[in-house]
Structure formats: structure tokens, C-alpha cells
Design a protein around this motif. Sequence first.
Motif, PDB file in Angstrom:
ATOM      1  N   ASN A 166      24.504  14.385 -11.646  1.00 55.65           N
ATOM      2  CA  ASN A 166      24.582  13.118 -10.908  1.00 55.65           C
ATOM      3  C   ASN A 166      23.321  12.840 -10.114  1.00 55.65           C
ATOM      4  O   ASN A 166      23.029  11.686  -9.786  1.00 55.65           O
ATOM      5  CB  ASN A 166      25.790  13.128  -9.963  1.00 55.65           C
ATOM      6  CG  ASN A 166      27.114  13.017 -10.710  1.00 55.65           C
ATOM      7  OD1 ASN A 166      27.139  12.576 -11.856  1.00 55.65           O
ATOM      8  ND2 ASN A 166      28.195  13.436 -10.080  1.00 55.65           N
ATOM      9  N   LYS A 167      22.577  13.903  -9.785  1.00 61.10           N
ATOM     10  CA  LYS A 167      21.319  13.746  -9.044  1.00 61.10           C
ATOM     11  C   LYS A 167      20.121  13.666  -9.994  1.00 61.10           C
ATOM     12  O   LYS A 167      18.981  13.894  -9.577  1.00 61.10           O
ATOM     13  CB  LYS A 167      21.138  14.891  -8.035  1.00 61.10           C
ATOM     14  CG  LYS A 167      22.193  14.904  -6.948  1.00 61.10           C
ATOM     15  CD  LYS A 167      22.228  13.572  -6.199  1.00 61.10           C
ATOM     16  CE  LYS A 167      23.450  13.410  -5.331  1.00 61.10           C
ATOM     17  NZ  LYS A 167      23.509  12.068  -4.713  1.00 61.10           N
TER      18      LYS A 167
ATOM     19  N   GLU B 177      23.839  22.729  -1.466  1.00 58.80           N
ATOM     20  CA  GLU B 177      24.130  21.347  -1.825  1.00 58.80           C
ATOM     21  C   GLU B 177      23.097  20.387  -1.244  1.00 58.80           C
ATOM     22  O   GLU B 177      22.613  19.483  -1.922  1.00 58.80           O
ATOM     23  CB  GLU B 177      25.527  20.955  -1.323  1.00 58.80           C
ATOM     24  CG  GLU B 177      26.654  21.421  -2.202  1.00 58.80           C
ATOM     25  CD  GLU B 177      27.937  20.668  -1.915  1.00 58.80           C
ATOM     26  OE1 GLU B 177      27.906  19.696  -1.128  1.00 58.80           O
ATOM     27  OE2 GLU B 177      28.969  21.045  -2.473  1.00 58.80           O
TER      28      GLU B 177
ATOM     29  N   LEU C 162      27.338  17.743  -9.991  1.00 56.86           N
ATOM     30  CA  LEU C 162      26.479  17.278  -8.900  1.00 56.86           C
ATOM     31  C   LEU C 162      25.017  17.271  -9.345  1.00 56.86           C
ATOM     32  O   LEU C 162      24.283  16.310  -9.095  1.00 56.86           O
ATOM     33  CB  LEU C 162      26.645  18.193  -7.681  1.00 56.86           C
ATOM     34  CG  LEU C 162      25.671  17.946  -6.523  1.00 56.86           C
ATOM     35  CD1 LEU C 162      25.871  16.540  -5.935  1.00 56.86           C
ATOM     36  CD2 LEU C 162      25.825  18.999  -5.441  1.00 56.86           C
TER      37      LEU C 162
ATOM     38  N   PHE D 207      30.508  18.472  -2.252  1.00 57.86           N
ATOM     39  CA  PHE D 207      30.856  18.125  -3.633  1.00 57.86           C
ATOM     40  C   PHE D 207      31.485  19.286  -4.403  1.00 57.86           C
ATOM     41  O   PHE D 207      32.160  19.077  -5.400  1.00 57.86           O
ATOM     42  CB  PHE D 207      29.591  17.657  -4.373  1.00 57.86           C
ATOM     43  CG  PHE D 207      29.019  16.386  -3.834  1.00 57.86           C
ATOM     44  CD1 PHE D 207      29.387  15.154  -4.350  1.00 57.86           C
ATOM     45  CD2 PHE D 207      28.123  16.409  -2.777  1.00 57.86           C
ATOM     46  CE1 PHE D 207      28.866  13.978  -3.833  1.00 57.86           C
ATOM     47  CE2 PHE D 207      27.590  15.231  -2.257  1.00 57.86           C
ATOM     48  CZ  PHE D 207      27.964  14.020  -2.791  1.00 57.86           C
TER      49      PHE D 207
ATOM     50  N   ILE E 206      20.684  17.902  -3.421  1.00 60.16           N
ATOM     51  CA  ILE E 206      20.716  16.456  -3.221  1.00 60.16           C
ATOM     52  C   ILE E 206      19.327  15.945  -2.830  1.00 60.16           C
ATOM     53  O   ILE E 206      18.877  14.887  -3.281  1.00 60.16           O
ATOM     54  CB  ILE E 206      21.765  16.085  -2.158  1.00 60.16           C
ATOM     55  CG1 ILE E 206      23.175  16.403  -2.685  1.00 60.16           C
ATOM     56  CG2 ILE E 206      21.671  14.602  -1.784  1.00 60.16           C
ATOM     57  CD1 ILE E 206      24.266  16.337  -1.634  1.00 60.16           C
TER      58      ILE E 206
END
Length: 449
Positions: A267-268, A226, A264, A127, A230
Motif C-alpha cells: 500500500n506504500k 511501521e 502495508l 496496521f 510508512i
Amino acid sequence: MKNQLLTGPYYFGMKDLDVFKKYFIQENQGKPLFLIRFENIAGTELTDFLDLLRTEFYSCLDLEDISFGFHYIEKQDILLMGISPLFEWDIERFPNIENSVGKFQQQCLQNKTVSFHFGVSRTQSNFISDSEEIYNELFKSSEKNLNDNLVRWSWTYYNKANTYISGSVHEAMIQPTVIFNPKDKTYSVKGGEVFLGGGAYIGYKDLINDIPSDQDLNRIELLILEKLIIACESAPGLLKFNISPQSLIDTFSHIDRVDRLQRLIQNKDLLPENIRFELVEKPYDDSHFPLKDVCHAFYSHGMSFAADDFGVKSQSHQIVLDLGIMIKEFKLDPISFKFKIEEDQIKFLDNLAFIDYCKRLADNREAVITAEAVEDYDTLRFLMEHQIYQFQANILFGKMTVSDYKRDFDLLHSIHEDVVKEVLTDKILSEKQKKVGNLFRVASEAGLI
């Protein structure tokens, strides 16, 4: 025939590299990507070779969950074939693409169908890196692999670390940070440090031992970061991630990458102000781009930093001075408090002076001090007598999976100091705690809470 080849419905991107990048990289964010480079194709037309790839080679893969993409570089006579899962490959059934291409090559030679040279590269469509960066990484790696194959005259070996890094399985462990409240005399969990592990690998060192020597460790560190973020989706509390200063400089000197990381994180379902980067004690060169500038880009989004392994002999002092108020936590190295006064009174006094120095640094920055690896109750009490109330230590909590942490977070609060003392000083309970690594669970099962 060439016009038909370049405009056929099954070969998007054959002629247009931007289209190939869009469908192969952009639209597969978060998924593993393989790029197979075919050169010196002889014995058949390109269209027939493409048909072979979509039939015979597909059979070699023995997978249904596959998305293909192709791009032909006419000037160099290079065919690129992109492979990614439509959905998600299970780690146990992760395809050995290199082995499959090697078998396909042997079959073609035995059947006198076609001959070719090939190279395979892989990474994650992550990402933070943009499509151009990922494509360049894949293109260069596939060329190197092709040249390596020509030297060895065999296809590349199957590597567990590359499989894990380029895979879409996200797993993480976390060691909770425990905070003591001197007013109500209770302990509680407010967050923790996130580590790689819990499935394919036990920890970071095990993974690094599997990384081939020609890999870019800075990029590996980025991909691990990352994967951990996530894996922490929707996790509560302050989450702390290790990163080396050099990787931070090399990876995030372009501010757009910092912006992509922030997106990111959001978004998580994570808050940037709940993200803290622990700068590990490693040498770095920031003569081309100052570490302070990189960190400020993160800080402006609400993220903060910790000085890891901060001790009497620490090399982190310059980082602390450079980053100023961006340092919000000092991870106190055990060397600064592991001693016995009757054995070494000078060391005892030196450590007291260092703890006092840390407290002044922390007060100036409105930062906290976290004592790491406290091994016994007496040391815990000693630190609290000197107003250090935050701990990351196995006597309180070992590592747990992030999923267990998320499930139990609301239960990990308000345990009274008398209960903690009983668990850590009782012979049977303390032995159980060493095995279980969860003080709250041990106390609960013993009927103390």
C-alpha cells in the motif's frame, strides 16, 4: 433514559463494543488513539456526564480536530471515551490529553458537579495489530494508569516518547549502501539502512531513553517499524530495517500479522523483494515458536534477511545456520577488518581467514557482504582487494533524510573510483566530506563530476 442513552446518534458504540471498535479503531488506522477510562462516577446522571465531556472537557482540550467515541460497560459501571484526530495532529500541537482530563477533574470537584476516577492510555491504531489486540492494549493500559493515578493522586505525566509513538508524524533517516562495480570501476547507491530520527528524535537510543520502564518494548519496536515503513513510501532501492529476533518471534508468530505487514508495504508503493530485515545481535528464545518459521513467512512474500554485526566474536552464527538461504546479506562488523598488520600480524591473519569464511557463507546463499563503518581509504582498498565491494560507511555517506534520498536517488550512481580516491585522500575535500556526509555532493561541488 437509558434506552435513549444507548441509541443516541452521538454515542455510537455505547452499547455495542464491536461498533465502538469499528468506529474508534478500525476506521482510524494509522492515527493516534487515546482511551480515557472513567470509573466511580458520582454526583450526576451518566447522560449529564456525557454532555459535560462533549462540552466542558472539549473546551479543556483546545482543539477542533477531534473525533469522539464512547462505550459503556454496564456490569462494571465503566465509561470508555475514545479520542482520535479527524485528520492529523501536528507534533508541535499534539494535545496533552492526560493534563486536560486532570484539569477537567479538578474543575468538576471545585464546582461540585461530579466526581470520578480516570485512567488514560494511548497507542497508534497501527496496521499490523488487529482491532481486538489494540483495544486490549488500550483497556489494560487505562486500568493500570487509573490505579497509578490513585496511588499518586495526580494525573499521568506527559511523555515525549509516547507522544511520538502514538502520533501520526512519520519521519526517517537512511544511510545509503554504496556498491563498487569492479568492471567499470564506478560506485553507485542501490538502497540503504533506514533509521528512526530526523525530527522529534535524533535516533533510536534517544527515544528508548524516554520510554517509561513499564512499556512493552516489543510493541514499541513494532510501532517504530511501521512508522519507518510508512515514512519510506515510494522510496526506491533495497530498504533495510533493524529488528531484534525476539521481537520478530513475539510479534509475527501469527502469520496473519505477516500478511498485514506485506499489505502495508504494498500500500506504500514498496516492493516486498526490496525489503530486508537486519537481525540485530541479541539473545532470543524460540523454544515456543521457531525463528526459522517466522522468517519463512516473510521470505515466502519475497522479503529477505541480513545478519547484522557479523564478526569474529559474533553471536549471529546460529541465526545464519538456521535461516540458510533466507540470509541474503552479511553486515561485516568493523572488528573483523580494523587492524594494522605491522602491529598485530596474528590478528591480521585471523581476520583474513574470517573474511574468507564469510565469502564462502555468502556464496553458498547467493548473498552479499557489506562492510560497515569503514573509516579510511586504505581500509576501503584493502576490502576491495579481497572482493568485498559493498559498503555502509560515513566516509562515503552519512545519514540523510528519506525525502532527500528519494529526491536524489537517480543522481547517486556512476561515480568513478578516481573521483572517490581524490575526495577521500585530498586533505581539504576529505574534511569537507566528514562534515557533509555525502560524497556525491562533495565531488559535484568540487567540479569533479
